[in-house]
Write a protein that holds these residues in place. Sequence first.
Motif, PDB file in Angstrom:
ATOM      1  N   THR A  29       0.852  -1.177   0.000  1.00  0.00           N
ATOM      2  CA  THR A  29       0.000   0.000   0.000  1.00  0.00           C
ATOM      3  C   THR A  29       0.897   1.239   0.000  1.00  0.00           C
ATOM      4  O   THR A  29       2.092   1.147  -0.238  1.00  0.00           O
ATOM      5  N   PHE A  30       0.305   2.411   0.269  1.00  0.00           N
ATOM      6  CA  PHE A  30       1.053   3.657   0.349  1.00  0.00           C
ATOM      7  C   PHE A  30       0.785   4.346   1.680  1.00  0.00           C
ATOM      8  O   PHE A  30      -0.312   4.246   2.234  1.00  0.00           O
ATOM      9  N   ASN A  31       1.784   5.066   2.172  1.00  0.00           N
ATOM     10  CA  ASN A  31       1.555   6.095   3.171  1.00  0.00           C
ATOM     11  C   ASN A  31       1.334   7.390   2.400  1.00  0.00           C
ATOM     12  O   ASN A  31       2.259   7.912   1.776  1.00  0.00           O
ATOM     13  N   LEU A  32       0.096   7.892   2.406  1.00  0.00           N
ATOM     14  CA  LEU A  32      -0.319   8.969   1.509  1.00  0.00           C
ATOM     15  C   LEU A  32      -0.656  10.228   2.291  1.00  0.00           C
ATOM     16  O   LEU A  32      -1.356  10.171   3.315  1.00  0.00           O
ATOM     17  N   ASP A  33      -0.175  11.377   1.795  1.00  0.00           N
ATOM     18  CA  ASP A  33      -0.528  12.686   2.342  1.00  0.00           C
ATOM     19  C   ASP A  33      -1.295  13.465   1.288  1.00  0.00           C
ATOM     20  O   ASP A  33      -0.810  13.634   0.161  1.00  0.00           O
ATOM     21  N   PRO A  34      -2.500  13.967   1.621  1.00  0.00           N
ATOM     22  CA  PRO A  34      -3.242  14.770   0.647  1.00  0.00           C
ATOM     23  C   PRO A  34      -2.609  16.143   0.455  1.00  0.00           C
ATOM     24  O   PRO A  34      -1.898  16.649   1.332  1.00  0.00           O
ATOM     25  N   SER A  35      -2.877  16.748  -0.680  1.00  0.00           N
ATOM     26  CA  SER A  35      -2.332  18.070  -0.986  1.00  0.00           C
ATOM     27  C   SER A  35      -3.244  19.157  -0.415  1.00  0.00           C
ATOM     28  O   SER A  35      -4.407  18.903  -0.076  1.00  0.00           O
ATOM     29  N   PRO A  36      -2.760  20.404  -0.324  1.00  0.00           N
ATOM     30  CA  PRO A  36      -3.636  21.509   0.089  1.00  0.00           C
ATOM     31  C   PRO A  36      -4.862  21.660  -0.819  1.00  0.00           C
ATOM     32  O   PRO A  36      -5.935  22.065  -0.363  1.00  0.00           O
ATOM     33  N   TYR A  37      -4.711  21.300  -2.099  1.00  0.00           N
ATOM     34  CA  TYR A  37      -5.835  21.400  -3.037  1.00  0.00           C
ATOM     35  C   TYR A  37      -6.985  20.485  -2.626  1.00  0.00           C
ATOM     36  O   TYR A  37      -8.155  20.777  -2.906  1.00  0.00           O
ATOM     37  N   PHE A  38      -6.669  19.373  -1.949  1.00  0.00           N
ATOM     38  CA  PHE A  38      -7.712  18.441  -1.512  1.00  0.00           C
ATOM     39  C   PHE A  38      -8.726  19.147  -0.610  1.00  0.00           C
ATOM     40  O   PHE A  38      -9.933  18.881  -0.685  1.00  0.00           O
ATOM     41  N   LEU A  39      -8.260  20.061   0.240  1.00  0.00           N
ATOM     42  CA  LEU A  39      -9.155  20.777   1.143  1.00  0.00           C
ATOM     43  C   LEU A  39      -9.908  21.898   0.438  1.00  0.00           C
ATOM     44  O   LEU A  39     -10.971  22.340   0.911  1.00  0.00           O
ATOM     45  N   GLN A  40      -9.393  22.357  -0.696  1.00  0.00           N
ATOM     46  CA  GLN A  40     -10.018  23.466  -1.400  1.00  0.00           C
ATOM     47  C   GLN A  40     -11.130  23.016  -2.352  1.00  0.00           C
ATOM     48  O   GLN A  40     -12.095  23.753  -2.583  1.00  0.00           O
ATOM     49  N   GLN A  41     -10.980  21.819  -2.899  1.00  0.00           N
ATOM     50  CA  GLN A  41     -11.955  21.342  -3.879  1.00  0.00           C
ATOM     51  C   GLN A  41     -13.072  20.573  -3.157  1.00  0.00           C
ATOM     52  O   GLN A  41     -12.954  20.197  -1.997  1.00  0.00           O
ATOM     53  N   PRO A 172      10.685 -19.570   7.524  1.00  0.00           N
ATOM     54  CA  PRO A 172       9.552 -18.641   7.394  1.00  0.00           C
ATOM     55  C   PRO A 172       9.950 -17.275   7.954  1.00  0.00           C
ATOM     56  O   PRO A 172      10.659 -17.186   8.955  1.00  0.00           O
ATOM     57  N   GLU A 173       9.461 -16.217   7.307  1.00  0.00           N
ATOM     58  CA  GLU A 173       9.940 -14.878   7.651  1.00  0.00           C
ATOM     59  C   GLU A 173       8.844 -13.841   7.428  1.00  0.00           C
ATOM     60  O   GLU A 173       8.040 -13.948   6.507  1.00  0.00           O
ATOM     61  N   VAL A 174       8.822 -12.832   8.278  1.00  0.00           N
ATOM     62  CA  VAL A 174       7.923 -11.684   8.137  1.00  0.00           C
ATOM     63  C   VAL A 174       8.781 -10.419   8.170  1.00  0.00           C
ATOM     64  O   VAL A 174       9.648 -10.284   9.041  1.00  0.00           O
ATOM     65  N   LYS A 175       8.544  -9.504   7.239  1.00  0.00           N
ATOM     66  CA  LYS A 175       9.280  -8.242   7.274  1.00  0.00           C
ATOM     67  C   LYS A 175       8.378  -7.081   6.877  1.00  0.00           C
ATOM     68  O   LYS A 175       7.399  -7.241   6.133  1.00  0.00           O
ATOM     69  N   ILE A 176       8.715  -5.913   7.406  1.00  0.00           N
ATOM     70  CA  ILE A 176       8.047  -4.658   7.077  1.00  0.00           C
ATOM     71  C   ILE A 176       9.033  -3.797   6.298  1.00  0.00           C
ATOM     72  O   ILE A 176      10.199  -3.670   6.683  1.00  0.00           O
ATOM     73  N   SER A 177       8.549  -3.220   5.210  1.00  0.00           N
ATOM     74  CA  SER A 177       9.385  -2.390   4.353  1.00  0.00           C
ATOM     75  C   SER A 177       8.708  -1.038   4.158  1.00  0.00           C
ATOM     76  O   SER A 177       7.562  -0.964   3.708  1.00  0.00           O
ATOM     77  N   ASN A 178       9.412   0.044   4.504  1.00  0.00           N
ATOM     78  CA  ASN A 178       8.883   1.394   4.349  1.00  0.00           C
ATOM     79  C   ASN A 178       9.831   2.236   3.512  1.00  0.00           C
ATOM     80  O   ASN A 178      11.054   2.163   3.692  1.00  0.00           O
ATOM     81  N   GLY A 179       9.260   3.041   2.620  1.00  0.00           N
ATOM     82  CA  GLY A 179      10.075   3.877   1.757  1.00  0.00           C
ATOM     83  C   GLY A 179      10.464   5.192   2.418  1.00  0.00           C
ATOM     84  O   GLY A 179       9.714   5.756   3.222  1.00  0.00           O
ATOM     85  N   PHE A 180      11.656   5.681   2.071  1.00  0.00           N
ATOM     86  CA  PHE A 180      12.116   7.003   2.506  1.00  0.00           C
ATOM     87  C   PHE A 180      11.605   8.104   1.580  1.00  0.00           C
ATOM     88  O   PHE A 180      11.322   9.208   2.008  1.00  0.00           O
ATOM     89  N   ARG A 181      11.524   7.802   0.282  1.00  0.00           N
ATOM     90  CA  ARG A 181      11.308   8.820  -0.743  1.00  0.00           C
ATOM     91  C   ARG A 181       9.824   9.014  -1.056  1.00  0.00           C
ATOM     92  O   ARG A 181       9.021   8.089  -0.954  1.00  0.00           O
ATOM     93  N   ASN A 182       9.512  10.225  -1.484  1.00  0.00           N
ATOM     94  CA  ASN A 182       8.214  10.485  -2.078  1.00  0.00           C
ATOM     95  C   ASN A 182       8.259   9.982  -3.522  1.00  0.00           C
ATOM     96  O   ASN A 182       8.970  10.542  -4.353  1.00  0.00           O
ATOM     97  N   LYS A 200       4.521   7.441  -0.056  1.00  0.00           N
ATOM     98  CA  LYS A 200       5.684   6.618   0.245  1.00  0.00           C
ATOM     99  C   LYS A 200       5.239   5.164   0.318  1.00  0.00           C
ATOM    100  O   LYS A 200       4.126   4.861   0.759  1.00  0.00           O
ATOM    101  N   SER A 201       6.105   4.281  -0.130  1.00  0.00           N
ATOM    102  CA  SER A 201       5.753   2.869  -0.197  1.00  0.00           C
ATOM    103  C   SER A 201       5.703   2.240   1.183  1.00  0.00           C
ATOM    104  O   SER A 201       6.441   2.616   2.099  1.00  0.00           O
ATOM    105  N   HIS A 202       4.814   1.277   1.329  1.00  0.00           N
ATOM    106  CA  HIS A 202       4.715   0.478   2.552  1.00  0.00           C
ATOM    107  C   HIS A 202       4.371  -0.947   2.148  1.00  0.00           C
ATOM    108  O   HIS A 202       3.459  -1.164   1.352  1.00  0.00           O
ATOM    109  N   MET A 203       5.083  -1.911   2.704  1.00  0.00           N
ATOM    110  CA  MET A 203       4.895  -3.306   2.308  1.00  0.00           C
ATOM    111  C   MET A 203       5.146  -4.232   3.495  1.00  0.00           C
ATOM    112  O   MET A 203       6.068  -4.010   4.287  1.00  0.00           O
ATOM    113  N   VAL A 204       4.305  -5.238   3.620  1.00  0.00           N
ATOM    114  CA  VAL A 204       4.524  -6.323   4.572  1.00  0.00           C
ATOM    115  C   VAL A 204       4.671  -7.606   3.757  1.00  0.00           C
ATOM    116  O   VAL A 204       3.791  -7.935   2.954  1.00  0.00           O
TER     117      VAL A 204
END
Length: 211
Positions: A29-41, A172-182, A200-204
């Motif tokens: 999935t993604f860690n997502l931040d809405p833009s300022p435009y989201f609040l205006q429209q 057997p293995e479980v890992k969490i992967s998070n992105g640094f970059r936009n 930013k990317s997020h993966m389990v």
Amino acid sequence: MPAQAQFFSSDIDNADYYFGITLGYAASTFNLDPSPYFLQQDSIQVVLPLNNGGLTMGFRATMRLTDHIDVRFNPALIFTDRNIRYTIKDSSVVDKKIESVLLNFPLHAVLNSDRFGNFRVYAFTGVRFADDVSTNATARKAEDMIQLAKYDLGYELGFGFHIYFPAFVLSPEVKISNGFRNIFKPTPGLIYSDVIERMKSHMVVFSLNFE
């Protein structure tokens, strides 16, 4: 006298390095931040990244530094969809599918426990570099699709278990992967893109490793 459990010896406990294969399932999935435009429209009410599954397969190379510390390189190919759901003002729903084929290159430091019979626990952390090889092809398909950057950087952490068998070791293995970059690439004029500031990317990942 009660029978004792059989202890399976393994070359990997004493080898300087050893190899294996990885097969797994990736929930993305993604860690997502809405833009300022989201609040205006007032056309789009909700922007929601969805959890989607995919397959991963790869190669695993481990170098033994001490009895309890390893360095591991685990390149893998990940096939996944990472979708975003938009709820429109009239309560209708639009899903934007983002197809990705990722070449993932993680490097991990691994801490191993003592061995308990045919069982051993380990934990790890590290960094990864990812190349989305489907990005350019996706960009050519349609101008109304959400676009992502081709490259990503991130960190990973997780844990697993070595289970010793006569001919191999199953991990057997479980890992969490998070992105640094936009990794979001804006598409000017596309409302589905304009309401997003960054992603930013997020993966389990749940995997089975054979060594």
